[in-house]
Write a protein that holds these residues in place. Structure first.
Motif, PDB file in Angstrom:
ATOM      1  N   GLY A 174       6.660  -1.670   0.760  1.00 18.59           N
ATOM      2  CA  GLY A 174       5.473  -1.020   1.343  1.00 18.59           C
ATOM      3  C   GLY A 174       5.250   0.393   0.840  1.00 18.59           C
ATOM      4  N   CYS A 175       5.656   0.670  -0.404  1.00 17.45           N
ATOM      5  CA  CYS A 175       5.513   2.046  -0.917  1.00 17.45           C
ATOM      6  C   CYS A 175       4.080   2.374  -1.322  1.00 17.45           C
ATOM      7  CB  CYS A 175       6.448   2.278  -2.099  1.00 17.45           C
ATOM      8  SG  CYS A 175       5.923   1.418  -3.605  1.00 17.45           S
ATOM      9  N   LYS A 176       3.256   1.339  -1.516  1.00 11.43           N
ATOM     10  CA  LYS A 176       1.819   1.472  -1.809  1.00 11.43           C
ATOM     11  C   LYS A 176       1.508   1.985  -3.210  1.00 11.43           C
ATOM     12  CE  LYS A 176       1.224   3.018   3.008  1.00 11.43           C
ATOM     13  NZ  LYS A 176       2.599   3.541   3.159  1.00 11.43           N
ATOM     14  N   VAL A 177       2.510   2.089  -4.057  1.00 12.53           N
ATOM     15  CA  VAL A 177       2.238   2.568  -5.419  1.00 12.53           C
ATOM     16  C   VAL A 177       1.274   1.619  -6.130  1.00 12.53           C
ATOM     17  CG1 VAL A 177       3.265   3.009  -7.686  1.00 12.53           C
ATOM     18  CG2 VAL A 177       4.382   3.868  -5.630  1.00 12.53           C
ATOM     19  N   CYS A 178       1.445   0.334  -5.875  1.00 11.37           N
ATOM     20  CA  CYS A 178       0.543  -0.647  -6.504  1.00 11.37           C
ATOM     21  C   CYS A 178      -0.904  -0.436  -6.081  1.00 11.37           C
ATOM     22  CB  CYS A 178       0.980  -2.071  -6.174  1.00 11.37           C
ATOM     23  SG  CYS A 178       1.090  -2.398  -4.402  1.00 11.37           S
ATOM     24  N   THR A 179      -1.083  -0.029  -4.824  1.00 11.61           N
ATOM     25  CA  THR A 179      -2.464   0.159  -4.344  1.00 11.61           C
ATOM     26  C   THR A 179      -3.122   1.344  -5.043  1.00 11.61           C
ATOM     27  OG1 THR A 179      -1.951   1.639  -2.486  1.00 11.61           O
ATOM     28  CG2 THR A 179      -1.788  -0.728  -2.058  1.00 11.61           C
ATOM     29  N   ILE A 180      -2.282   2.275  -5.474  1.00 11.30           N
ATOM     30  CA  ILE A 180      -2.805   3.418  -6.229  1.00 11.30           C
ATOM     31  C   ILE A 180      -3.060   3.007  -7.673  1.00 11.30           C
ATOM     32  CG2 ILE A 180      -2.264   5.747  -7.076  1.00 11.30           C
ATOM     33  CD1 ILE A 180      -0.376   5.954  -4.545  1.00 11.30           C
ATOM     34  N   ALA A 181      -2.166   2.169  -8.191  1.00  7.15           N
ATOM     35  CA  ALA A 181      -2.253   1.807  -9.610  1.00  7.15           C
ATOM     36  C   ALA A 181      -3.445   0.887  -9.894  1.00  7.15           C
ATOM     37  CB  ALA A 181      -0.952   1.124 -10.039  1.00  7.15           C
ATOM     38  N   CYS A 182      -3.754   0.017  -8.979  1.00  3.74           N
ATOM     39  CA  CYS A 182      -4.808  -0.981  -9.243  1.00  3.74           C
ATOM     40  C   CYS A 182      -6.162  -0.293  -9.359  1.00  3.74           C
ATOM     41  CB  CYS A 182      -4.864  -2.026  -8.135  1.00  3.74           C
ATOM     42  SG  CYS A 182      -6.260  -3.171  -8.335  1.00  3.74           S
ATOM     43  N   PRO A 183      -6.815  -0.409 -10.523  1.00  7.36           N
ATOM     44  CA  PRO A 183      -8.104   0.263 -10.703  1.00  7.36           C
ATOM     45  C   PRO A 183      -9.214  -0.388  -9.881  1.00  7.36           C
ATOM     46  CG  PRO A 183      -7.259  -0.600 -12.800  1.00  7.36           C
ATOM     47  CD  PRO A 183      -6.398  -1.156 -11.726  1.00  7.36           C
ATOM     48  N   PHE A 184      -8.984  -1.600  -9.385  1.00  6.49           N
ATOM     49  CA  PHE A 184     -10.052  -2.352  -8.721  1.00  6.49           C
ATOM     50  C   PHE A 184      -9.917  -2.356  -7.201  1.00  6.49           C
ATOM     51  CE2 PHE A 184      -8.941  -4.214 -12.832  1.00  6.49           C
ATOM     52  CZ  PHE A 184     -10.073  -3.844 -13.533  1.00  6.49           C
ATOM     53  N   GLY A 185      -8.814  -1.862  -6.716  1.00 12.49           N
ATOM     54  CA  GLY A 185      -8.651  -1.784  -5.254  1.00 12.49           C
ATOM     55  C   GLY A 185      -8.368  -3.109  -4.585  1.00 12.49           C
ATOM     56  N   THR A 186      -7.947  -4.089  -5.347  1.00 12.64           N
ATOM     57  CA  THR A 186      -7.840  -5.432  -4.767  1.00 12.64           C
ATOM     58  C   THR A 186      -6.442  -5.781  -4.250  1.00 12.64           C
ATOM     59  OG1 THR A 186      -7.553  -6.314  -6.994  1.00 12.64           O
ATOM     60  CG2 THR A 186      -9.771  -6.368  -6.069  1.00 12.64           C
ATOM     61  N   ILE A 187      -5.541  -4.819  -4.258  1.00 11.26           N
ATOM     62  CA  ILE A 187      -4.260  -5.016  -3.579  1.00 11.26           C
ATOM     63  C   ILE A 187      -4.179  -3.930  -2.514  1.00 11.26           C
ATOM     64  CG2 ILE A 187      -2.961  -3.668  -5.319  1.00 11.26           C
ATOM     65  CD1 ILE A 187      -0.610  -5.685  -4.792  1.00 11.26           C
ATOM     66  N   ASN A 188      -3.885  -4.352  -1.290  1.00 12.01           N
ATOM     67  CA  ASN A 188      -3.980  -3.405  -0.177  1.00 12.01           C
ATOM     68  C   ASN A 188      -2.805  -3.506   0.783  1.00 12.01           C
ATOM     69  OD1 ASN A 188      -6.703  -1.896  -0.256  1.00 12.01           O
ATOM     70  ND2 ASN A 188      -7.227  -4.002  -0.808  1.00 12.01           N
ATOM     71  N   TYR A 189      -2.527  -2.393   1.394  1.00  8.44           N
ATOM     72  CA  TYR A 189      -1.428  -2.286   2.349  1.00  8.44           C
ATOM     73  C   TYR A 189      -1.858  -2.863   3.705  1.00  8.44           C
ATOM     74  CZ  TYR A 189       2.167  -0.041   5.245  1.00  8.44           C
ATOM     75  OH  TYR A 189       3.196   0.203   6.115  1.00  8.44           O
ATOM     76  N   VAL A 190      -0.947  -3.586   4.349  1.00  9.60           N
ATOM     77  CA  VAL A 190      -1.231  -4.147   5.676  1.00  9.60           C
ATOM     78  C   VAL A 190      -0.305  -3.482   6.693  1.00  9.60           C
ATOM     79  CG1 VAL A 190      -1.330  -6.256   7.058  1.00  9.60           C
ATOM     80  CG2 VAL A 190      -1.796  -6.349   4.595  1.00  9.60           C
ATOM     81  N   PRO A 191      -0.846  -2.591   7.505  1.00  9.81           N
ATOM     82  CA  PRO A 191       0.002  -1.842   8.437  1.00  9.81           C
ATOM     83  C   PRO A 191       0.841  -2.745   9.349  1.00  9.81           C
ATOM     84  CG  PRO A 191      -2.190  -0.895   8.373  1.00  9.81           C
ATOM     85  CD  PRO A 191      -2.256  -2.147   7.568  1.00  9.81           C
ATOM     86  N   ASP A 192       0.266  -3.866   9.766  1.00  9.83           N
ATOM     87  CA  ASP A 192       0.983  -4.756  10.689  1.00  9.83           C
ATOM     88  C   ASP A 192       2.284  -5.291  10.113  1.00  9.83           C
ATOM     89  OD1 ASP A 192      -1.040  -4.400  12.412  1.00  9.83           O
ATOM     90  OD2 ASP A 192      -1.856  -6.439  12.295  1.00  9.83           O
ATOM     91  N   THR A 193       2.289  -5.534   8.806  1.00 11.14           N
ATOM     92  CA  THR A 193       3.482  -6.142   8.202  1.00 11.14           C
ATOM     93  C   THR A 193       4.314  -5.126   7.426  1.00 11.14           C
ATOM     94  OG1 THR A 193       2.265  -6.658   6.182  1.00 11.14           O
ATOM     95  CG2 THR A 193       2.303  -8.359   7.901  1.00 11.14           C
ATOM     96  N   GLY A 194       3.707  -3.999   7.089  1.00  8.71           N
ATOM     97  CA  GLY A 194       4.416  -3.019   6.278  1.00  8.71           C
ATOM     98  C   GLY A 194       4.546  -3.436   4.818  1.00  8.71           C
ATOM     99  N   LYS A 195       3.757  -4.438   4.426  1.00  9.75           N
ATOM    100  CA  LYS A 195       3.784  -4.927   3.032  1.00  9.75           C
ATOM    101  C   LYS A 195       2.382  -4.819   2.435  1.00  9.75           C
ATOM    102  CE  LYS A 195       7.889  -6.728   4.095  1.00  9.75           C
ATOM    103  NZ  LYS A 195       9.148  -6.184   3.566  1.00  9.75           N
ATOM    104  N   VAL A 196       2.283  -5.118   1.146  1.00 16.72           N
ATOM    105  CA  VAL A 196       0.949  -5.200   0.553  1.00 16.72           C
ATOM    106  C   VAL A 196       0.511  -6.662   0.475  1.00 16.72           C
ATOM    107  CG1 VAL A 196       1.088  -3.065  -0.755  1.00 16.72           C
ATOM    108  CG2 VAL A 196       1.843  -5.235  -1.817  1.00 16.72           C
ATOM    109  N   ALA A 197      -0.782  -6.854   0.405  1.00 16.03           N
ATOM    110  CA  ALA A 197      -1.317  -8.211   0.314  1.00 16.03           C
ATOM    111  C   ALA A 197      -2.406  -8.258  -0.740  1.00 16.03           C
ATOM    112  CB  ALA A 197      -1.895  -8.637   1.667  1.00 16.03           C
ATOM    113  N   LYS A 198      -2.482  -9.383  -1.411  1.00 14.80           N
ATOM    114  CA  LYS A 198      -3.525  -9.582  -2.423  1.00 14.80           C
ATOM    115  C   LYS A 198      -3.815 -11.063  -2.585  1.00 14.80           C
ATOM    116  CE  LYS A 198      -2.506  -9.355  -6.852  1.00 14.80           C
ATOM    117  NZ  LYS A 198      -2.721 -10.778  -7.174  1.00 14.80           N
ATOM    118  N   CYS A 199      -4.855 -11.367  -3.294  1.00 10.91           N
ATOM    119  CA  CYS A 199      -5.216 -12.760  -3.575  1.00 10.91           C
ATOM    120  C   CYS A 199      -4.121 -13.416  -4.403  1.00 10.91           C
ATOM    121  CB  CYS A 199      -6.536 -12.801  -4.335  1.00 10.91           C
ATOM    122  SG  CYS A 199      -6.937 -14.429  -5.004  1.00 10.91           S
TER     123      CYS A 199
END
Lengths: 617, 159
Positions: B88-113
Motif C-alpha cells: 500500500g505504498c502508492k508509488v504505482c499510483t504516482i507512476a501510472c500516467p493514466f491514473g488507472t491504478i488506485n489505492y483502496v483505503p478499506d483494504t490498504g492495497k491498490v486495485a486495478k483492472c
C-alpha cells in the motif's frame, strides 16, 4: 434486504438531522419510493395543511432496486402535498442522484419544517449537514450546481436543486437533478423552496449490497436487459428518437392537443419531431440531436443531448447556451410546440433548456402559455397584462420571452407561474384551462385516445399520462392492442395500468421499461433482490393498495368525485380532423364502471370492504 | 491471441452498467466509486468516455513497485496486483500516467483492472458495445475500415 433500512430525517426548523430505521413492515406493504414515501406522508402530514406551510413535508425516496444493476435502476421520487393541485404529489426522476443517495446508504430523506434562512443539505455517506445557501438563493439550478461543486471540490457530487421560479412561488416548479433531469410535476420544487431548502448534494461511496440472492439477481438482470434490447420500442425507437418517437405517430392519429386543445392535429408537427432532431440544419450542418444518453443503470437511453443553432435568435448573443444541453422529450416538444402552435425546433429546444436551468415543468408551463395565448387572441388578456408581449399562437418570440420570465419569476412570468387554472380564472375564462385537479394535462388528446380521458380524470396527482399510460395499449399495442376510439374495457385497462405503474414507481425502476416488460419481467428482479416473496400478484396488490392510499389522502384533503372530470372542451367540442373526427372524450361512459371495479362507492370513495381487503386502516 | 479492451466513446450513453458489473465482480457490491472502469461525462460536448487500465506492456506501475507485487499474466497480458505482497505504498499510483491504478483505503492495497480472467464483466454489461474485448493486434480495425471507406464511396456501401 435490499433496502438500506435507513431514513434520514432533517428538521429544517430546528436544524436537527437524525437517522432512523426504515419501517420494514411498511416496506413489505408499500415496497419503496412512491408507495413507501406516500405511506410516510399519509402518516405524518395532515392532508388539509397548506402545501407551502412548514407543516407540509417533502420526502425524497429510493426504491429497493435504486442503485442496483437492474436496468433503469436509478429512479428516485419526491413525495409531498402539491401546492398546484392540493392533492398528493409524487414526481419521479432519473439521472444519478437517486443512486448516489442509495450509495450513501439512505432509502429516504424526510424534510420537515422550514429553515429561517436558505440552506442546502450536504450528504457524504452517513454524514449529513445543513450548510448556508445565502449566496445560492436567487440563482438558477445550474449556477447552484456549479457553485456547490466549486465549494466542495468533489467531482462525484450529485446535486438536486430548485431555481428562481420556485423561490418566486411558481406553482409548477421542479426539482432538477444532474442539470437536465427533473422531478418535474405538481410543484414539488415550490414546496422545497418554501422550506428555504435550495439544494441537496450527495456523495455516496458505500454501495448497495446484501441482496437476497445476488447470483439469481445478476442472472435475471442479464435476461431482462436482453428483453429491453430486443424490443422495437426500448431497443430501437427510444434510443434513436427518444420519447419524441411519438410526435408524428400521435399527430397522425389525431390525438395531438393543438392550440390549447382547440384542435387535435398540428400541421407542423414534423418540424418539431424526433425525426427533425436528426436532420442537419443549414447554419452548421449539424443536427439538433448530438446523441442519446442513459440515466443511471439504464440500457434504453432515451435521454436527448442537443444543441440550439448558434445563429438562432434565442441564443445568438448568449454563448453560455452554445454547448450541449438536455434535449427535447415528447411532452415538452408538444407543450411548448404543438399546444402553442410553434414550429421552431430551436426555440422549443431553448425553452426546454430554460425550464431545466431554473426548474419549471415544461408541460404545465407550455399548457399555461397556450391558454394565455388563447385568452390574448380573444382579447381577455391585453398587451398591458403581458408587459407588451404579443402572445399569439405560433410566436416563437413570445415563447422565448415568457419562458425566461417564468423561469426567473418576474413580470408576466409571475402570472404564468400560477398555472392555467388560476390564470384562466383570474382573467375570467376558467373554461379555457386544460387541467384536471388544477394540473395541466399532457400530450395526448382524450378525444383520440379515450383511455387517456379516464387516466387524466382519475389520476391521483391531477392530469398526468404517467399514472396509467394506456397509450401503450391503445396506440402501440403493448401488452395488447385496444382500440383508442372505444371506451369498452377502458376502465379495466386504466385500473390495471394504474396499479402496475404504482408498483413500478415504487421499485426504483423506470416506467419506460414497460414498453417491453410486464410485471412478469419485473417481479423476478425484485424477488431476487428483496426479502419477502415478490410475485406478480403481490405487486399488483401493492399497486392497488398505493392507489387507494393516495386516493384517501386526496379525499381527506377535500377533493371529491366532482374533481374526477375533464375540461369541458374535451367533453363537448368534437375533434374536427383525423381519425377521431366528430368524437368527444366519453368520460361518462367509463367513470361509473371504473368506480365500481375499484371497489369505490358511487361518490368515488373506497368502501370499507376495499380498504380492509388492502389492509388500509 | 492476446485480447484488449477496446473502448469506443461514441457509443457510450453514460449508463454506468460497466461500473456496476465491475464493482459487483470485484467487491461484491454495486458501487460505481469502487469500479476499476470509470465513465467520465463531458456534458458541454455531449460526450461520455469510459476509461480503465490499458495493460501497458512495460507498465509504469509494475516498474515502480518496490516489492514486485505487480506481475504480468502471461496469456492475457494483464497486470495483476498480488495483495499478499502489496504494502500500500502508492508509488504505482504516482507512476501510472493514466491514473488507472488506485489505492483502496478499506483494504490498504491498490486495485486495478485485471481483465476478469479473460472475461471482462464490463464488456458483458455494456448495452451498446462501447466496450468490447477484441484481438489486441487489431483494435484499430474499425477505424481503419471507416477511413478506408472514405477513400472509395462504392466500397463504403459494402463495408
Amino acid at each position: 434486504m435490499t433496502w438500506s433500512r435507513k431514513i434520514l430525517r432533517v428538521n429544517l426548523t430546528t436544524g436537527v438531522i437524525a437517522p432512523e430505521p426504515l419501517k420494514m413492515d411498511w416496506a413489505q406493504k408499500y415496497l419503496g419510493q412512491r408507495g413507501l414515501a406516500s405511506r410516510y406522508l399519509c402518516e405524518e402530514v395532515d392532508p388539509q395543511v397548506d402545501a407551502l406551510s412548514p407543516e407540509n413535508k417533502l420526502i425524497m425516496a429510493n426504491g429497493p432496486l435504486t442503485g442496483t444493476m437492474a436496468a433503469t435502476g436509478g429512479r428516485y421520487a419526491v413525495v409531498t402535498k402539491s401546492p398546484l393541485t392540493g392533492a398528493i404529489a409524487c414526481s419521479n426522476s432519473g439521472g444519478f442522484i437517486g443512486a448516489e443517495l442509495r450509495n450513501a446508504g439512505w432509502d429516504m430523506v424526510i424534510f420537515e419544517g422550514r429553515s429561517d434562512k436558505p440552506v442546502y443539505l450536504h450528504i457524504e455517506d452517513d454524514k449529513a449537514e445543513l450548510l448556508d445557501a445565502a449566496d445560492l438563493w436567487g440563482t438558477s439550478v445550474w449556477a447552484t450546481d456549479e457553485a456547490i461543486r466549486q465549494r466542495h471540490q468533489d467531482p462525484r457530487l450529485r446535486i438536486a436543486a430548485v431555481g428562481r421560479s420556485a423561490e418566486q412561488g411558481c406553482l409548477y416548479s421542479a426539482i432538477v437533478n444532474d442539470l437536465h433531469r427533473a422531478a418535474g410535476r405538481s410543484g414539488v420544487g415550490t414546496v422545497m423552496a418554501s422550506k428555504n431548502l435550495k439544494a441537496v448534494a450527495v456523495r455516496g461511496s458505500l454501495g448497495v449490497s446484501g441482496l437476497k440472492d445476488p447470483q439469481r439477481f445478476m442472472k435475471e438482470v442479464a435476461i431482462q436487459k436482453q428483453v429491453l434490447a430486443e424490443n422495437a420500442v426500448t431497443g430501437q425507437g427510444l434510443p434513436t428518437y427518444g420519447t419524441q418517437v411519438l410526435m408524428n405517430v400521435i399527430n397522425e392519429m389525431g390525438a395531438m392537443p393543438t392550440r390549447n386543445a382547440s384542435q387535435v392535429q398540428f400541421e407542423s408537427a414534423h418540424s418539431i419531431s424526433g425525426e427533425a432532431m436528426h436532420e442537419p440544419r443549414e447554419s452548421d450542418g449539424k443536427p439538433n440531436l448530438t446523441r442519446n444518453a442513459g440515466c443511471f443503470g439504464c440500457t434504453i437511453a432515451c435521454g436527448r443531448i442537443s444543441t440550439v443553432d448558434q445563429t438562432h435568435f434565442s441564443i445568438k448573443n448568449k454563448p453560455e447556451y452554445w454547448g450541449n444541453t438536455g434535449g427535447l422529450e415528447y411532452e415538452a416538444a408538444w407543450s411548448m410546440g404543438s399546444d402553442t402552435a410553434i414550429d421552431d425546433l430551436d426555440a422549443v429546444t431553448y425553452a426546454n433548456a430554460i425550464c431545466n436551468e431554473d426548474g419549471i415543468d415544461p408541460i404545465s408551463f407550455g399548457a399555461t402559455l397556450a391558454a394565455a395565448m388563447e385568452m390574448f387572441e380573444a382579447g381577455d388578456l391585453t398587451l398591458e397584462d403581458t408587459g407588451g408581449i404579443e402572445l399569439r399562437f405560433g410566436s416563437a418570440e413570445a415563447l422565448v420571452k415568457t419562458v425566461e420570465l417564468t423561469a426567473r419569476g418576474v413580470g408576466f412570468g409571475k402570472e404564468l407561474g400560477l398555472g392555467s387554472r388560476r390564470l384562466c380564472e383570474k382573467y375570467g375564462r376558467p373554461e379555457l384551462s386544460m387541467t384536471v385537479k388544477s394540473q395541466e394535462f399532457p400530450a395526448y388528446d382524450p378525444r383520440g385516445i379515450q383511455g387517456m380521458g379516464l387516466t387524466y380524470a382519475t389520476s391521483n396527482r391531477g392530469a398526468c399520462h404517467l399514472r396509467s399510460y394506456t397509450v401503450s395499449s391503445e396506440v402501440l399495442g403493448v401488452p395488447e392492442k385496444t382500440d383508442p376510439l372505444v371506451t369498452d374495457g377502458k376502465p379495466e385497462l386504466v385500473m390495471a395500468f394504474q396499479d402496475a405503474t404504482a408498483a413500478v414507481d415504487s421499485s426504483g425502476l423506470c416506467v419506460f421499461t414497460t414498453f417491453a416488460w410486464t410485471l412478469d419481467n419485473i417481479a423476478p428482479q425484485i424477488d431476487a433482490a428483496c426479502e419477502g416473496d415478490w410475485s406478480v400478484e403481490r405487486l399488483v396488490e401493492t399497486g392497488e393498495r398505493i392507489w387507494n392510499m393516495e386516493r384517501r389522502f386526496n379525499l381527506a384533503a377535500g377533493l371529491t368525485a366532482v374533481d374526477d372530470t375533464l375540461p369541458k372542451r374535451l367533453l363537448t367540442e368534437p375533434a374536427q380532423t383525423g381519425p377521431a373526427k366528430g368524437m368527444v372524450a366519453r368520460l361518462g361512459d367509463m367513470l361509473p364502471q371504473y368506480y365500481e371495479i375499484r371497489g369505490w362507492s358511487e361518490d368515488g370513495v373506497p368502501t370499507d370492504e376495499t380498504c380492509s381487503r388492502l389492509g388500509l386502516s | 491471441m492476446q485480447k484488449s479492451l477496446n473502448i469506443d466513446p461514441d457509443k457510450c450513453t453514460g449508463c454506468r452498467q460497466c461500473e456496476m458489473a465491475c464493482s459487483f465482480e470485484k467487491e461484491g457490491v454495486f458501487n460505481p466509486s469502487r469500479s476499476r472502469i470509470q465513465v467520465f461525462e463531458f456534458h458541454h460536448e455531449g460526450r461520455f468516455v469510459p476509461y480503465t487500465c490499458t495493460q501497458c506492456s512495460e507498465a509504469w506501475c509494475m516498474k515502480a513497485c518496490p516489492v514486485d507485487a505487480i506481475r504480468t499474466d502471461g496469456g492475457l497480458g494483464a497486470k495483476l496486483v498480488n495483495d499478499d505482497l502489496c504494502v500500500g505504498c502508492k508509488v504505482c499510483t504516482i507512476a501510472c500516467p493514466f491514473g488507472t491504478i488506485n489505492y483502496v483505503p478499506d483494504t490498504g492495497k491498490v486495485a486495478k483492472c485485471d481483465l476478469c480472467d479473460g472475461a471482462p464483466k464490463c464488456v458483458e454489461a455494456c448495452p451498446t458495445d462501447a466496450i468490447t474485448f477484441i484481438d489486441a493486434a487489431a483494435t484499430g480495425m474499425d477505424r481503419m475500415r471507416k477511413w478506408a471507406a472514405t477513400n472509395n464511396p462504392a466500397s463504403a456501401q459494402n463495408a
